[in-house]
Scaffold this motif. Structure first.
Motif, PDB file in Angstrom:
ATOM      1  N   GLN A   8       0.851  -1.184   0.000  1.00  0.00           N
ATOM      2  CA  GLN A   8       0.000   0.000   0.000  1.00  0.00           C
ATOM      3  C   GLN A   8       0.889   1.237   0.000  1.00  0.00           C
ATOM      4  OE1 GLN A   8      -2.477  -0.218   3.433  1.00  0.00           O
ATOM      5  NE2 GLN A   8      -3.927  -1.630   2.504  1.00  0.00           N
ATOM      6  N   LYS A   9       0.380   2.301  -0.596  1.00  0.00           N
ATOM      7  CA  LYS A   9       1.118   3.560  -0.533  1.00  0.00           C
ATOM      8  C   LYS A   9       1.109   4.041   0.908  1.00  0.00           C
ATOM      9  CE  LYS A   9      -0.001   5.162  -5.169  1.00  0.00           C
ATOM     10  NZ  LYS A   9      -0.701   6.178  -5.941  1.00  0.00           N
ATOM     11  N   PRO A  10       2.213   4.676   1.348  1.00  0.00           N
ATOM     12  CA  PRO A  10       2.212   5.194   2.717  1.00  0.00           C
ATOM     13  C   PRO A  10       1.122   6.259   2.878  1.00  0.00           C
ATOM     14  CG  PRO A  10       4.349   5.527   1.645  1.00  0.00           C
ATOM     15  CD  PRO A  10       3.440   4.902   0.646  1.00  0.00           C
ATOM     16  N   SER A  11       0.486   6.255   4.018  1.00  0.00           N
ATOM     17  CA  SER A  11      -0.601   7.206   4.236  1.00  0.00           C
ATOM     18  C   SER A  11      -0.049   8.621   4.364  1.00  0.00           C
ATOM     19  CB  SER A  11      -1.367   6.846   5.506  1.00  0.00           C
ATOM     20  OG  SER A  11      -0.563   7.088   6.644  1.00  0.00           O
ATOM     21  N   TYR A  12      -0.923   9.594   4.177  1.00  0.00           N
ATOM     22  CA  TYR A  12      -0.537  11.001   4.290  1.00  0.00           C
ATOM     23  C   TYR A  12       0.029  11.287   5.671  1.00  0.00           C
ATOM     24  CZ  TYR A  12      -0.853  16.047   4.412  1.00  0.00           C
ATOM     25  OH  TYR A  12      -0.552  17.373   4.550  1.00  0.00           O
ATOM     26  N   VAL A  13      -0.599  10.718   6.708  1.00  0.00           N
ATOM     27  CA  VAL A  13      -0.144  10.962   8.081  1.00  0.00           C
ATOM     28  C   VAL A  13       1.254  10.398   8.273  1.00  0.00           C
ATOM     29  CG1 VAL A  13      -0.592  10.442  10.508  1.00  0.00           C
ATOM     30  CG2 VAL A  13      -2.490  11.001   8.984  1.00  0.00           C
ATOM     31  N   LYS A  14       1.483   9.207   7.746  1.00  0.00           N
ATOM     32  CA  LYS A  14       2.804   8.591   7.886  1.00  0.00           C
ATOM     33  C   LYS A  14       3.873   9.429   7.184  1.00  0.00           C
ATOM     34  CE  LYS A  14       2.745   4.162   8.123  1.00  0.00           C
ATOM     35  NZ  LYS A  14       2.666   2.724   7.802  1.00  0.00           N
ATOM     36  N   LEU A  15       3.553   9.919   5.998  1.00  0.00           N
ATOM     37  CA  LEU A  15       4.500  10.771   5.270  1.00  0.00           C
ATOM     38  C   LEU A  15       4.753  12.071   6.021  1.00  0.00           C
ATOM     39  CD1 LEU A  15       3.284  10.326   1.593  1.00  0.00           C
ATOM     40  CD2 LEU A  15       5.397   9.476   2.596  1.00  0.00           C
ATOM     41  N   ALA A  16       3.703  12.645   6.588  1.00  0.00           N
ATOM     42  CA  ALA A  16       3.855  13.894   7.340  1.00  0.00           C
ATOM     43  C   ALA A  16       4.718  13.684   8.579  1.00  0.00           C
ATOM     44  CB  ALA A  16       2.483  14.438   7.732  1.00  0.00           C
ATOM     45  N   MET A  17       4.500  12.564   9.268  1.00  0.00           N
ATOM     46  CA  MET A  17       5.302  12.277  10.460  1.00  0.00           C
ATOM     47  C   MET A  17       6.773  12.085  10.083  1.00  0.00           C
ATOM     48  SD  MET A  17       3.405  12.405  13.118  1.00  0.00           S
ATOM     49  CE  MET A  17       4.207  11.467  14.393  1.00  0.00           C
TER      50      MET A  17
END
Length: 50
Positions: A8-17
């Motif tokens: 799965q593509k990394p979630s927006y929250v994961k990328l932001a963190m």
């Protein structure tokens, strides 16, 4: 660096963190500025509406 179809593509929250960890000083500066600005607005409104 392409993701395979099963991943799965990394979630927006994961990328932001991850971005926050990599750019710690900038993130802290923005957090402090936001906090100070919000407190200033709230104190200003409390003063004006007393």
């Amino acid at each position: 660096m392409s993701a395979s179809p099963t991943e799965q593509k990394p979630s927006y929250v994961k990328l932001a963190m991850r971005n926050m960890v990599q750019k710690r000083v900038t993130s802290l500066k923005h957090f402090v500025l936001t906090t100070v600005g919000l407190l200033t607005v709230l104190v200003g409104l409390a003063y004006l509406t007393r």
